[in-house]
Design a protein around this motif. Structure first.
Motif, PDB file in Angstrom:
ATOM      1  N   UNK A 111     -32.872   4.645   0.147  1.00  0.00           N
ATOM      2  CA  UNK A 111     -32.825   5.977   0.744  1.00  0.00           C
ATOM      3  C   UNK A 111     -33.980   6.851   0.246  1.00  0.00           C
ATOM      4  N   UNK A 112     -34.315   6.707  -1.040  1.00  0.00           N
ATOM      5  CA  UNK A 112     -35.340   7.574  -1.643  1.00  0.00           C
ATOM      6  C   UNK A 112     -36.767   7.221  -1.227  1.00  0.00           C
ATOM      7  N   UNK A 113     -36.969   6.051  -0.634  1.00  0.00           N
ATOM      8  CA  UNK A 113     -38.326   5.552  -0.330  1.00  0.00           C
ATOM      9  C   UNK A 113     -39.245   6.613   0.275  1.00  0.00           C
ATOM     10  N   UNK A 114     -38.853   7.282   1.385  1.00  0.00           N
ATOM     11  CA  UNK A 114     -39.794   8.246   1.983  1.00  0.00           C
ATOM     12  C   UNK A 114     -39.980   9.516   1.172  1.00  0.00           C
ATOM     13  N   UNK A 115     -39.155   9.741   0.162  1.00  0.00           N
ATOM     14  CA  UNK A 115     -39.282  10.956  -0.653  1.00  0.00           C
ATOM     15  C   UNK A 115     -40.324  10.809  -1.774  1.00  0.00           C
ATOM     16  N   UNK A 116     -40.765   9.565  -2.003  1.00  0.00           N
ATOM     17  CA  UNK A 116     -41.780   9.343  -3.055  1.00  0.00           C
ATOM     18  C   UNK A 116     -43.189   9.571  -2.504  1.00  0.00           C
ATOM     19  N   UNK A 117     -44.104  10.024  -3.377  1.00  0.00           N
ATOM     20  CA  UNK A 117     -45.501  10.192  -2.955  1.00  0.00           C
ATOM     21  C   UNK A 117     -46.190   8.846  -2.890  1.00  0.00           C
ATOM     22  N   UNK A 118     -45.749   7.892  -3.760  1.00  0.00           N
ATOM     23  CA  UNK A 118     -46.404   6.581  -3.773  1.00  0.00           C
ATOM     24  C   UNK A 118     -45.503   5.576  -3.047  1.00  0.00           C
ATOM     25  N   UNK A 119     -46.057   4.403  -2.774  1.00  0.00           N
ATOM     26  CA  UNK A 119     -45.304   3.383  -2.032  1.00  0.00           C
ATOM     27  C   UNK A 119     -44.231   2.758  -2.922  1.00  0.00           C
TER      28      UNK A 119
ATOM     29  N   UNK B 190     -38.750  -2.171  -6.508  1.00  0.00           N
ATOM     30  CA  UNK B 190     -37.322  -2.007  -6.774  1.00  0.00           C
ATOM     31  C   UNK B 190     -36.611  -3.364  -6.731  1.00  0.00           C
ATOM     32  N   UNK B 191     -35.830  -3.672  -7.763  1.00  0.00           N
ATOM     33  CA  UNK B 191     -35.074  -4.934  -7.805  1.00  0.00           C
ATOM     34  C   UNK B 191     -33.572  -4.733  -7.662  1.00  0.00           C
TER      35      UNK B 191
ATOM     36  N   UNK C  96     -25.148  -0.852   3.191  1.00  0.00           N
ATOM     37  CA  UNK C  96     -26.415  -1.449   2.747  1.00  0.00           C
ATOM     38  C   UNK C  96     -27.197  -2.004   3.931  1.00  0.00           C
ATOM     39  N   UNK C  97     -26.486  -2.664   4.860  1.00  0.00           N
ATOM     40  CA  UNK C  97     -27.174  -3.200   6.053  1.00  0.00           C
ATOM     41  C   UNK C  97     -27.928  -2.077   6.765  1.00  0.00           C
ATOM     42  N   UNK C  98     -27.249  -0.939   6.928  1.00  0.00           N
ATOM     43  CA  UNK C  98     -27.843   0.164   7.685  1.00  0.00           C
ATOM     44  C   UNK C  98     -29.091   0.731   7.014  1.00  0.00           C
ATOM     45  N   UNK C  99     -29.012   0.901   5.694  1.00  0.00           N
ATOM     46  CA  UNK C  99     -30.178   1.498   5.024  1.00  0.00           C
ATOM     47  C   UNK C  99     -31.328   0.492   4.938  1.00  0.00           C
ATOM     48  N   UNK C 100     -31.012  -0.795   4.757  1.00  0.00           N
ATOM     49  CA  UNK C 100     -32.097  -1.803   4.722  1.00  0.00           C
ATOM     50  C   UNK C 100     -32.783  -1.827   6.093  1.00  0.00           C
ATOM     51  N   UNK C 101     -31.972  -1.794   7.143  1.00  0.00           N
ATOM     52  CA  UNK C 101     -32.521  -1.821   8.505  1.00  0.00           C
ATOM     53  C   UNK C 101     -33.467  -0.634   8.709  1.00  0.00           C
ATOM     54  N   UNK C 102     -33.029   0.534   8.281  1.00  0.00           N
ATOM     55  CA  UNK C 102     -33.828   1.741   8.458  1.00  0.00           C
ATOM     56  C   UNK C 102     -35.181   1.621   7.733  1.00  0.00           C
ATOM     57  N   UNK C 103     -35.120   1.107   6.516  1.00  0.00           N
ATOM     58  CA  UNK C 103     -36.362   1.017   5.729  1.00  0.00           C
ATOM     59  C   UNK C 103     -37.265  -0.101   6.266  1.00  0.00           C
TER      60      UNK C 103
ATOM     61  N   UNK D 200     -37.528  -0.888   9.353  1.00  0.00           N
ATOM     62  CA  UNK D 200     -38.165  -0.329  10.562  1.00  0.00           C
ATOM     63  C   UNK D 200     -39.289   0.643  10.202  1.00  0.00           C
ATOM     64  N   UNK D 201     -39.043   1.445   9.178  1.00  0.00           N
ATOM     65  CA  UNK D 201     -40.011   2.479   8.794  1.00  0.00           C
ATOM     66  C   UNK D 201     -41.178   1.928   7.966  1.00  0.00           C
ATOM     67  N   UNK D 202     -40.867   0.965   7.086  1.00  0.00           N
ATOM     68  CA  UNK D 202     -41.881   0.399   6.183  1.00  0.00           C
ATOM     69  C   UNK D 202     -41.793  -1.130   6.236  1.00  0.00           C
TER      70      UNK D 202
END
Ligand code: UDP
Length: 358
Positions: A115-123, A106-107, A137-144, A146-148
């Protein structure tokens, strides 16, 4: 994944078609990355807004309304999505075809794909193209992150630090350019260059002011993003020796750039990287930049340019007076050793495998 050759889906910025210049440095970064990955044998498809132009790469064009640029938003601006959104449609397309690919990159600097990252089957890997701009944006980047943690790429450490996350192991991938597209020039004309989107965060007025003080002509190239801002600069500096050459192709851009004594980079914001800095170095053109953001990790002080106090026109003028101390060959050499497409492609590829295996 059956071999070391990947099937990659690159999803472009939704702020404008590729080739329009609205996407700023992201356009060149995506184009260069698509080219080098394809050259290395990977299968590359780019999804981008309708009207995108990309030679020799398979492009899926998507219609719809463009996304508003994040630079124009305040810290507390909520997430914005226009009706018939091209962003939404590009990601709906990605969802439908995901099983044909090994990885999505994603660019866009937008909330939705993160937000959609964990909803995909692929990375899904994310190339973050700007520093911290809005809380959402800060909050969602932080979340992702941490998760990935392996799936979020930044250009520079300075950029990543603007997010103030407790996480410290960021991935910095900088940028790379096709060096053969930029010709070295040993003997420039007595003129300076300024490149970029003509928009307030780039503070073109400081470069214009420095040109006026030194009397050295300034060649300005880039996307006219804010006409009112440009008009104000012309009113404020009526007799400055400046010339606007328009938004040029890489080939035309380097023809003008290489003839200049230096590139002035005057960003008011934290520039995530600054592709224009490495384009200048590739032509043998020293970079005079504010000591802020990406350029601080690119310019070798006193060797390939000068870093000056942020927002100081006086600092720019002093640096211009010291340009004779810079060996232009050193500039080209730095581009060759640190920013070639081959070196960059190799570095990025390593991380793509890491994301897939994570
Ligand atoms: N650029 C261009 N034509 C021009 C002036 C600039 O294609 O006449 C491109 C340049 O090659 C670079 C981009 O505009 O890739 C500006 O990117 P940069 O990373 O410096 O800043 P951004 O716009 O992303 O903030």
């Amino acid at each position: 994944m059956s071999s070391n050759l990947l099937k990659l889906l690159l999803i472009s910025t939704p702020v404008g078609p590729l080739g329009s210049g609205i996407g700023g440095g992201v356009e060149l970064t995506l184009l260069n990355l698509a080219n080098i990955l394809q050259e290395r044998g990977h299968q590359v498809t780019v999804v981008a807004p309708e009207g995108s132009i990309l030679e020799s790469i398979n492009v899926v064009e998507i219609s719809g309304n463009l996304q508003i640029m994040a630079q124009s938003q305040d810290r507390d601006t909520p997430i914005i999505l226009p009706p018939d959104s091209v962003l939404e449609k590009m990601w709906d397309y990605a969802r439908q075809v995901q099983n044909n690919y090994d990885l999505i990159i994603n660019f866009s600097y937008d909330w939705l794909p993160l937000y959609l990252t964990p909803f995909f089957h692929i990375k899904v890997a994310h190339w973050i193209s700007m520093g911290s701009l809005t809380t959402a944006m800060d909050n969602i980047i932080k979340k992702i992150v941490e998760q990935f943690p392996k799936a979020v790429f930044f250009h520079t450490k300075t950029q990543a630090e603007t997010f103030n996350f407790s996480q410290k192991n960021f991935i910095f991938l900088q940028s790379g350019i096709s060096l053969e597209q930029y010709q070295f020039c040993a003997k420039p004309k007595n003129q300076l260059a300024w490149l970029g989107r003509i928009a307030p965060e780039k503070a073109l007025e400081d470069a214009v002011s420095a040109a006026k003080i030194t009397g050295i002509p300034l060649k300005i190239m880039g996307k006219m993003q804010d006409e009112a801002y440009w008009d104000k600069i012309n009113q404020d500096y009526p007799n400055a020796p400046i010339e606007y050459l328009g938004f040029l192709s890489t080939n035309e851009l380097q023809k003008h750039l290489r003839d200049c004594r230096a590139l002035l980079m005057t960003p008011r914001w934290v520039e995530a990287f600054g592709n224009v800095a490495i384009e200048a170095l590739a032509c043998g053109v020293p970079v005079i930049a504010y000591r802020r953001g990406g350029p601080t990790e690119i310019v070798r002080e006193g060797e390939t340019g000068w870093l000056v106090e942020p927002d100081s026109v006086e600092g720019l003028v002093e640096a211009i007076q010291k340009l004779d101390k810079i060996d232009r060959l050193c500039c080209r050499k730095q581009a060759e050793t640190e920013y070639s497409l081959e070196v960059w492609g190799h570095r990025v590829e390593k991380w793509l495998f890491e994301v897939i295996q994570s």
